[in-house]
Design a protein around this motif. Structure first.
Motif, PDB file in Angstrom:
ATOM      1  N   SER A  31      54.140  26.177  35.112  1.00  0.00           N
ATOM      2  CA  SER A  31      52.894  26.808  35.542  1.00  0.00           C
ATOM      3  C   SER A  31      52.880  28.284  35.147  1.00  0.00           C
ATOM      4  N   PHE A  32      51.700  28.762  34.727  1.00  0.00           N
ATOM      5  CA  PHE A  32      51.554  30.179  34.405  1.00  0.00           C
ATOM      6  C   PHE A  32      50.733  30.914  35.458  1.00  0.00           C
ATOM      7  N   ASP A  33      50.672  30.342  36.649  1.00  0.00           N
ATOM      8  CA  ASP A  33      50.060  31.031  37.770  1.00  0.00           C
ATOM      9  C   ASP A  33      50.822  32.330  38.020  1.00  0.00           C
ATOM     10  N   LEU A  34      50.127  33.451  38.044  1.00  0.00           N
ATOM     11  CA  LEU A  34      50.784  34.741  38.231  1.00  0.00           C
ATOM     12  C   LEU A  34      51.135  35.023  39.687  1.00  0.00           C
ATOM     13  N   GLU A  35      50.731  34.159  40.592  1.00  0.00           N
ATOM     14  CA  GLU A  35      51.112  34.266  42.001  1.00  0.00           C
ATOM     15  C   GLU A  35      50.648  35.583  42.625  1.00  0.00           C
ATOM     16  N   LEU A  36      49.448  36.002  42.257  1.00  0.00           N
ATOM     17  CA  LEU A  36      48.891  37.258  42.770  1.00  0.00           C
ATOM     18  C   LEU A  36      47.818  37.052  43.833  1.00  0.00           C
ATOM     19  N   SER A  37      47.433  35.823  44.073  1.00  0.00           N
ATOM     20  CA  SER A  37      46.365  35.566  45.031  1.00  0.00           C
ATOM     21  C   SER A  37      46.732  36.089  46.414  1.00  0.00           C
ATOM     22  N   GLY A  38      45.780  36.816  47.014  1.00  0.00           N
ATOM     23  CA  GLY A  38      45.982  37.359  48.351  1.00  0.00           C
ATOM     24  C   GLY A  38      46.650  38.706  48.398  1.00  0.00           C
ATOM     25  N   ARG A  39      47.115  39.217  47.273  1.00  0.00           N
ATOM     26  CA  ARG A  39      47.760  40.533  47.242  1.00  0.00           C
ATOM     27  C   ARG A  39      46.717  41.634  47.058  1.00  0.00           C
ATOM     28  N   LEU A  83      42.727  41.862  37.755  1.00  0.00           N
ATOM     29  CA  LEU A  83      43.426  41.658  39.023  1.00  0.00           C
ATOM     30  C   LEU A  83      42.566  40.842  39.981  1.00  0.00           C
ATOM     31  N   ARG A  84      41.276  41.134  39.992  1.00  0.00           N
ATOM     32  CA  ARG A  84      40.350  40.364  40.840  1.00  0.00           C
ATOM     33  C   ARG A  84      40.350  38.894  40.416  1.00  0.00           C
ATOM     34  N   ASN A  85      40.291  38.638  39.129  1.00  0.00           N
ATOM     35  CA  ASN A  85      40.288  37.267  38.641  1.00  0.00           C
ATOM     36  C   ASN A  85      41.586  36.535  38.972  1.00  0.00           C
ATOM     37  N   ALA A  86      42.669  37.319  39.137  1.00  0.00           N
ATOM     38  CA  ALA A  86      43.962  36.730  39.492  1.00  0.00           C
ATOM     39  C   ALA A  86      44.081  36.493  40.996  1.00  0.00           C
ATOM     40  N   GLY A  87      43.040  36.852  41.752  1.00  0.00           N
ATOM     41  CA  GLY A  87      43.024  36.579  43.180  1.00  0.00           C
ATOM     42  C   GLY A  87      43.345  37.756  44.072  1.00  0.00           C
ATOM     43  N   MET A  88      43.488  38.949  43.492  1.00  0.00           N
ATOM     44  CA  MET A  88      43.827  40.120  44.286  1.00  0.00           C
ATOM     45  C   MET A  88      42.574  40.785  44.857  1.00  0.00           C
ATOM     46  N   THR A  89      42.765  41.557  45.913  1.00  0.00           N
ATOM     47  CA  THR A  89      41.731  42.463  46.409  1.00  0.00           C
ATOM     48  C   THR A  89      42.089  43.858  45.912  1.00  0.00           C
ATOM     49  N   VAL A  90      41.117  44.541  45.313  1.00  0.00           N
ATOM     50  CA  VAL A  90      41.406  45.774  44.592  1.00  0.00           C
ATOM     51  C   VAL A  90      40.550  46.920  45.105  1.00  0.00           C
ATOM     52  N   VAL A  91      41.210  48.041  45.393  1.00  0.00           N
ATOM     53  CA  VAL A  91      40.522  49.304  45.639  1.00  0.00           C
ATOM     54  C   VAL A  91      40.542  50.077  44.333  1.00  0.00           C
ATOM     55  N   VAL A 112      31.207  56.147  41.500  1.00  0.00           N
ATOM     56  CA  VAL A 112      31.442  54.705  41.485  1.00  0.00           C
ATOM     57  C   VAL A 112      30.114  53.952  41.513  1.00  0.00           C
ATOM     58  N   PRO A 113      30.116  52.688  41.098  1.00  0.00           N
ATOM     59  CA  PRO A 113      28.882  51.889  41.137  1.00  0.00           C
ATOM     60  C   PRO A 113      28.362  51.729  42.565  1.00  0.00           C
ATOM     61  N   ASP A 114      27.069  51.471  42.669  1.00  0.00           N
ATOM     62  CA  ASP A 114      26.449  51.289  43.987  1.00  0.00           C
ATOM     63  C   ASP A 114      26.864  49.988  44.653  1.00  0.00           C
ATOM     64  N   SER A 115      27.206  48.984  43.856  1.00  0.00           N
ATOM     65  CA  SER A 115      27.603  47.693  44.417  1.00  0.00           C
ATOM     66  C   SER A 115      28.896  47.234  43.756  1.00  0.00           C
ATOM     67  N   ALA A 116      29.606  46.336  44.454  1.00  0.00           N
ATOM     68  CA  ALA A 116      30.893  45.866  43.949  1.00  0.00           C
ATOM     69  C   ALA A 116      30.963  44.352  44.062  1.00  0.00           C
ATOM     70  N   PRO A 117      31.670  43.691  43.155  1.00  0.00           N
ATOM     71  CA  PRO A 117      31.868  42.243  43.273  1.00  0.00           C
ATOM     72  C   PRO A 117      32.806  41.931  44.440  1.00  0.00           C
ATOM     73  N   ASP A 118      32.894  40.667  44.775  1.00  0.00           N
ATOM     74  CA  ASP A 118      33.792  40.246  45.849  1.00  0.00           C
ATOM     75  C   ASP A 118      35.214  40.717  45.564  1.00  0.00           C
ATOM     76  N   ARG A 119      35.897  41.150  46.620  1.00  0.00           N
ATOM     77  CA  ARG A 119      37.291  41.585  46.581  1.00  0.00           C
ATOM     78  C   ARG A 119      37.517  42.842  45.750  1.00  0.00           C
ATOM     79  N   VAL A 120      36.472  43.627  45.524  1.00  0.00           N
ATOM     80  CA  VAL A 120      36.611  44.950  44.915  1.00  0.00           C
ATOM     81  C   VAL A 120      35.976  45.970  45.848  1.00  0.00           C
ATOM     82  N   ILE A 121      36.710  47.018  46.124  1.00  0.00           N
ATOM     83  CA  ILE A 121      36.216  48.114  46.962  1.00  0.00           C
ATOM     84  C   ILE A 121      36.266  49.386  46.127  1.00  0.00           C
ATOM     85  N   TYR A 122      35.122  50.010  45.933  1.00  0.00           N
ATOM     86  CA  TYR A 122      35.082  51.269  45.196  1.00  0.00           C
ATOM     87  C   TYR A 122      35.176  52.445  46.165  1.00  0.00           C
TER      88      TYR A 122
END
Length: 260
Positions: free
Chosen positions: A2-10, A29-37, A43-53
């Protein structure tokens, strides 16, 4: 296998996270399942899920402290720090054109912002006994361009040395510290620079790119790196798949830096 990077939830903090490599990395990083600041001055006015600007000026100690505090409060802890912030706005003209103010700006932007962010967040990582810190350096600490980027190159060299020393100190405490050293990357800013050179030389954009590549002594691969290629490398390095990698520097420059 498996090439899962095991980053989900980090969780991760990415400085300079709205443009170029930083923006590409936030998405990776978001696509790998992480939550990112992600931080930037604006910064943009809006952010996708699991991204905080977070809008902040990391050129100040107060701005770095505010970002670290907000990141810990919003996420409860940071697993990964990626110090992408950097750059140069110095004029051409070699060493004589670099005033004290230019030197201060280069050192603050390319070294001290990372030092301050690390200092604010590493204690929480050490307490947990785990974490990853990435410092984005530059091939210019080995291959400086004296016409306009001496201060930038010197600051990146200092960042590289600091990063190596930090890895020796905190790796035994469970924190991996890794450097990524890009060459010329075809970011939005790089495209504008190449176009300006092309206009001045009376050629097209490809001609402008060639001028830059020639100034670097050539890029054997024949092209600059793309932001996504750099972000893909960093995404792997912050993952548990790279669990034995610390204290190292990964050059991604298309073969620009010659070796003896």
């Amino acid at each position: 296998m498996s090439f899962d990077l095991e980053l989900s939830g980090r969780t991760a903090l990415v400085t300079g996270g709205t443009k170029g490599v930083g923006a590409a990395l936030v998405e990776s990083l978001r696509n790998a399942g992480m939550t990112v600041v992600a931080t930037a001055r604006s910064v943009p006015d809006s952010a996708p899920d699991r991204v905080i600007y977070l809008a902040a000026d990391l050129m100040t100690a107060e701005g770095c402290q505010a970002v670290a505090k907000a990141a810990l409060e919003r996420l409860g802890g940071i697993d990964v720090i990626v110090n992408v912030l950097g750059g140069s706005s110095a004029p051409g003209g070699g060493f004589a054109a670099l005033t004290d103010a230019e030197w201060d700006t280069a050192i603050t932007q390319n070294l001290m912002a990372a030092v301050r962010i690390d200092r604010a967040l590493l204690p929480s990582m050490i307490k947990r006994g785990s974490g990853v810190v990435i410092h984005v350096t530059s091939i210019q600490h080995e291959l400086p361009l004296p016409e306009s980027t001496t201060a930038y190159a010197a600051a990146k060299a200092a960042l590289s040395t600091y990063s190596k020393s930090l890895s020796k100190e905190v790796s035994p405490k469970g924190i991996r510290v890794v450097r990524v050293s890009p060459g010329w990357i075809e970011t939005e800013a790089a495209v504008r620079a190449a176009q300006r050179l092309a206009d001045h030389a009376g050629t097209d954009y490809e001609g402008g790119k060639k001028i830059i590549m020639d100034s670097l002594g050539g890029i054997p691969l024949g092209r600059p790196a793309q932001p996504q290629e750099v972000s893909d490398l960093i995404t792997f390095l912050v993952s548990p798949r790279a669990a034995s990698i610390t204290g190292a520097e990964y050059v991604i420059d298309g073969g620009t830096v010659p070796t003896a």
